[in-house]
Motif scaffolding. Structure first.
Motif, PDB file in Angstrom:
ATOM      1  N   ILE A  53     -21.178   9.770 -63.317  1.00 53.13           N
ATOM      2  CA  ILE A  53     -21.652   9.084 -62.117  1.00 53.13           C
ATOM      3  C   ILE A  53     -21.912  10.156 -61.063  1.00 53.13           C
ATOM      4  CG2 ILE A  53     -21.108   7.399 -60.333  1.00 53.13           C
ATOM      5  CD1 ILE A  53     -19.218   6.055 -62.358  1.00 53.13           C
ATOM      6  N   TYR A 119     -25.448   7.794 -64.194  1.00 59.87           N
ATOM      7  CA  TYR A 119     -25.734   6.979 -63.016  1.00 59.87           C
ATOM      8  C   TYR A 119     -25.984   7.900 -61.830  1.00 59.87           C
ATOM      9  CZ  TYR A 119     -23.721   3.224 -65.814  1.00 59.87           C
ATOM     10  OH  TYR A 119     -23.463   2.322 -66.816  1.00 59.87           O
ATOM     11  N   GLN A 262     -18.858  -2.886 -60.339  1.00 58.80           N
ATOM     12  CA  GLN A 262     -18.242  -3.653 -61.418  1.00 58.80           C
ATOM     13  C   GLN A 262     -18.640  -5.126 -61.338  1.00 58.80           C
ATOM     14  OE1 GLN A 262     -14.321  -2.373 -63.017  1.00 58.80           O
ATOM     15  NE2 GLN A 262     -13.607  -4.291 -62.102  1.00 58.80           N
ATOM     16  N   VAL A 267     -22.132  -1.153 -64.054  1.00 63.19           N
ATOM     17  CA  VAL A 267     -21.432  -0.319 -65.028  1.00 63.19           C
ATOM     18  C   VAL A 267     -20.722  -1.236 -66.009  1.00 63.19           C
ATOM     19  CG1 VAL A 267     -21.113   1.567 -63.386  1.00 63.19           C
ATOM     20  CG2 VAL A 267     -19.337  -0.181 -63.615  1.00 63.19           C
ATOM     21  N   TYR A 271     -14.751   0.391 -66.583  1.00 65.07           N
ATOM     22  CA  TYR A 271     -14.975   1.738 -66.053  1.00 65.07           C
ATOM     23  C   TYR A 271     -13.927   2.090 -65.004  1.00 65.07           C
ATOM     24  CZ  TYR A 271     -19.312   3.833 -67.834  1.00 65.07           C
ATOM     25  OH  TYR A 271     -20.239   4.473 -68.596  1.00 65.07           O
TER      26      TYR A 271
END
Length: 637
Positions: A53, A119, A262, A267, A271
């Motif tokens: 990320i 990401y 979330q 994602v 995660y």
């Protein structure tokens, strides 16, 4: 509710056709086409073991270095919430706008790092608002969206998922205690662009404003960078900052970001495993010695390079530099002394061989060696092959050695010969070797009563008499400590000779180490108390814990020195094993109730919260990506 996410192919098609620009109300199809032509579609590069990320943005999301602790960006705190499925790389730049970040080439560097499945969290606005600054200011309806579009399209072209993040709100309240908007039309511009392009959105402006309202004007001070004079050594006069965060606030904002990622299923589930965990933000967040965007100066040493010797490279480093200098040393043996003065901080010695044995820095002076100018002998400290007085020094993958030949100099009275002499605070040494006989490694400090800290991780140190000594605070984690065989059946030397000032609590810690030797069983002591020049305030502190002790360690491992009793020093063991480990009346064990006061973290923390052991762990948001622009600096070959 799950947000619609277009396929990467549809995003690429939209960018190439200019549809993104037209839908967002930008300059028009012609401008969009020119952008697309300047940014051709490229094949996604190979993937990596787990997604990363990436965070790009301004000072509210950027990582801060240790000298600015507890100032923290939310991207720096984000790793604390992650499980093992992904990592965070915080490439945000303090002071940046969407325009200045891209114009400085940082967007290009980030895009080069992206891999399929990664990401890219894009969070700008604070500095785009500064329209009076032509280098940073953007118009919310035109140039701001145009620049953000470059981030979206660039990520999609590389198979990564772009995510737009509206700017976090400042701490701003009305006279009635109502949290106020502070970003004008910029958050709405981000929302509109996200809707027009189908890019996932984290509305941090809205969620942070709600949080500040819940906390209130006084409650938010614990989240923003407020500190009383003297509370933190980095801010001796105190600080009151309504834009930037301290650790607790950065973690709270990171939670807002993670919850939206979330909740919107941007994602995969799981995660962020620690969203609801009770976390110690101040001691859990990693503050690096420098940030990824702070490019190091790279100096190459070796055949065919600009510098033939390590000392020549050190001499080329500007005094007082706030920038990291990497001195990258090609395989070979470099004979000669090396000195890094106190006014040259943040220098790194990096061995470029496959193993530490491939790069050797060595000389052969001893304490009794005569100086070439006839002014006497070098003395113990002066005998050092390498001396480091500059703070924030690091070394990795090389060998420090003093190969003075004791056997050939039996008539010399003072044969102490130091390989490495450290005084600069906050030194980190990983995977290095330190070779010598008597007085191999001197871990010291500039003056008595001043603490200097040294972290040795996965290192190898060998010698025979007092081969780890001095008044510094040194942690040896996962190291091999080898005592050389002097040929005696009863006394083959002493591992340590600490001289910590009595005002200080932490001296030497050996944790998870292996003490090994070919010497006779029971013939080596763990340490003795050194009182330099009879200094009665030099009271050694040594703890050996959770380590393996070979049979060479004496059943009475601590002994007297120069008339000073070992029993007056601070010598302890805890939870050791191996044939040289046992519990007897002559082997003081640390009270388990005090064990938490004598951990690796406590030895290193000091007043400034130094925590080098967090580098490279899940808490680290600044790990360099191999083979990327993040690892590149200004190279002098």
């Amino acid at each position: 509710m799950r947000r619609f996410k277009p396929s990467r192919r549809s995003l690429l098609t939209a960018v190439a056709a200019g549809a993104v620009t037209a839908a967002a109300g930008l300059a028009g199809p012609g401008a969009a086409a020119s952008h697309a032509a300047a940014r051709p579609v490229v094949a996604p590069p190979p993937g990596r073991p787990k997604p990363v990320i990436f965070v790009v943005g301004d000072s509210t999301s950027s990582a801060y270095q240790h000298s600015e602790r507890p100032r923290t960006g939310w991207g720096q705190a984000l790793p604390l919430l992650l499980g093992p499925q992904a990592a965070v790389f915080d490439y945000a730049w303090s002071g940046a706008s969407s325009k200045s970040f891209a114009d400085a080439g940082l967007l290009h560097e980030v895009l080069e790092m992206l891999r399929p499945g990664d990401y890219l969290l894009i969070s700008f606005g604070h500095n785009d608002e500064k329209v009076q600054d032509p280098a940073r200011g953007t118009d919310p309806q035109t140039t701001f969206k145009e620049y953000l579009q470059k981030y979206i399209g660039g990520a999609a072209e590389r198979g990564a998922q772009p995510v737009l993040v509206t700017p976090v709100e400042r701490r701003r309240f009305s006279a009635l205690g109502v949290a106020q908007d502070s970003h004008g039309p910029y958050p709405e511009a981000v929302r509109a662009l996200a809707a027009a392009t189908g890019t996932p959105l984290v509305d941090l402006t809205a969620s942070s404003k709600d949080l500040w309202q819940q906390l209130g004007a006084e409650g938010t001070k614990s989240h923003f960078l407020y500190a009383a004079p003297g509370q933190y050594p980095q801010y001796p006069e105190g600080v009151a900052d309504n834009t930037h965060f301290q650790a607790e606030g950065a973690l709270a904002v990171a939670r807002l970001v993670a919850r939206e990622l979330q909740a919107h299923q941007t994602v995969p589930p799981g995660y962020f495993q620690y969203l609801d965990a009770g976390l110690d933000a101040l001691n859990g967040i990693h503050w690096p010695s420098e940030r990824p965007v702070d490019k190091p100066l790279v100096l190459e040493v070796g055949a065919g390079s600009a510098f033939a010797t390590v000392q020549a490279a050190v001499d080329a480093v500007p005094a007082g530099s706030t920038r990291r200098t990497q001195i990258r040393i090609a395989p070979g043996t470099y004979r000669g002394t090396v000195r890094v003065p106190a006014n040259k901080p943040r220098i790194s010695f990096i061995g470029l061989g496959e193993k530490p044995q491939d790069v050797v820095l060595v000389y052969n002076n001893a304490s009794g060696t005569a100086k070439p100018d006839g002014t006497g002998t070098f003395g113990t400290g002066g005998s050092a092959s390498v001396r480091i007085d500059g703070p924030d020094f690091t070394a990795s993958n090389l060998t420090f050695s003093n190969d003075f030949d004791e056997g050939a100099n039996q008539d010399m009275r003072n044969r102490q010969a130091v390989a490495l002499f450290l005084t600069g605070d906050r030194a980190v040494l990983r995977n290095i070797r330190c070779l010598g006989n008597q007085d191999t490694l001197l871990v010291d400090s500039p003056t008595r009563g001043v603490q200097s800290r040294f972290f040795f991780s996965d290192c190898y140190v060998e010698g025979d008499v007092d081969f780890i000594f001095g008044r510094g605070t040194a942690v040896f984690s996962g190291c091999e400590i080898r005592s050389l065989d002097r040929g005696s059946d009863t006394n083959n030397g002493y591992v340590s000779a600490g001289s910590l000032n009595t005002q200080l609590k932490h001296g030497y810690l050996f944790t998870g180490c292996r003490f090994v030797s070919d010497a006779a069983s029971g013939s080596v002591h763990l340490g003795r108390p050194w009182h330099p020049s009879g200094d009665v305030d030099a009271i050694a502190q040594v703890l050996v814990r959770d380590s393996w002790l070979g049979a060479h360690i004496s059943s009475a491992p601590w002994t007297d020195m120069s008339g000073f009793s070992w029993q007056e020093a601070r010598f302890h063991e805890l939870n050791n094993n191996g044939p040289g480990s046992r519990i007897t009346a002559t082997r003081p064990q640390l009270d388990p109730a005090l064990a938490r006061e004598f951990t690796l973290e406590e030895y290193l923390r000091g007043a400034d919260g130094w925590a080098p052991q967090l580098a490279g762990t899940r808490a680290d948001s600044t790990q360099e990506m191999a083979g990327t622009a993040a690892a590149a600096g200004t190279v002098t070959r």
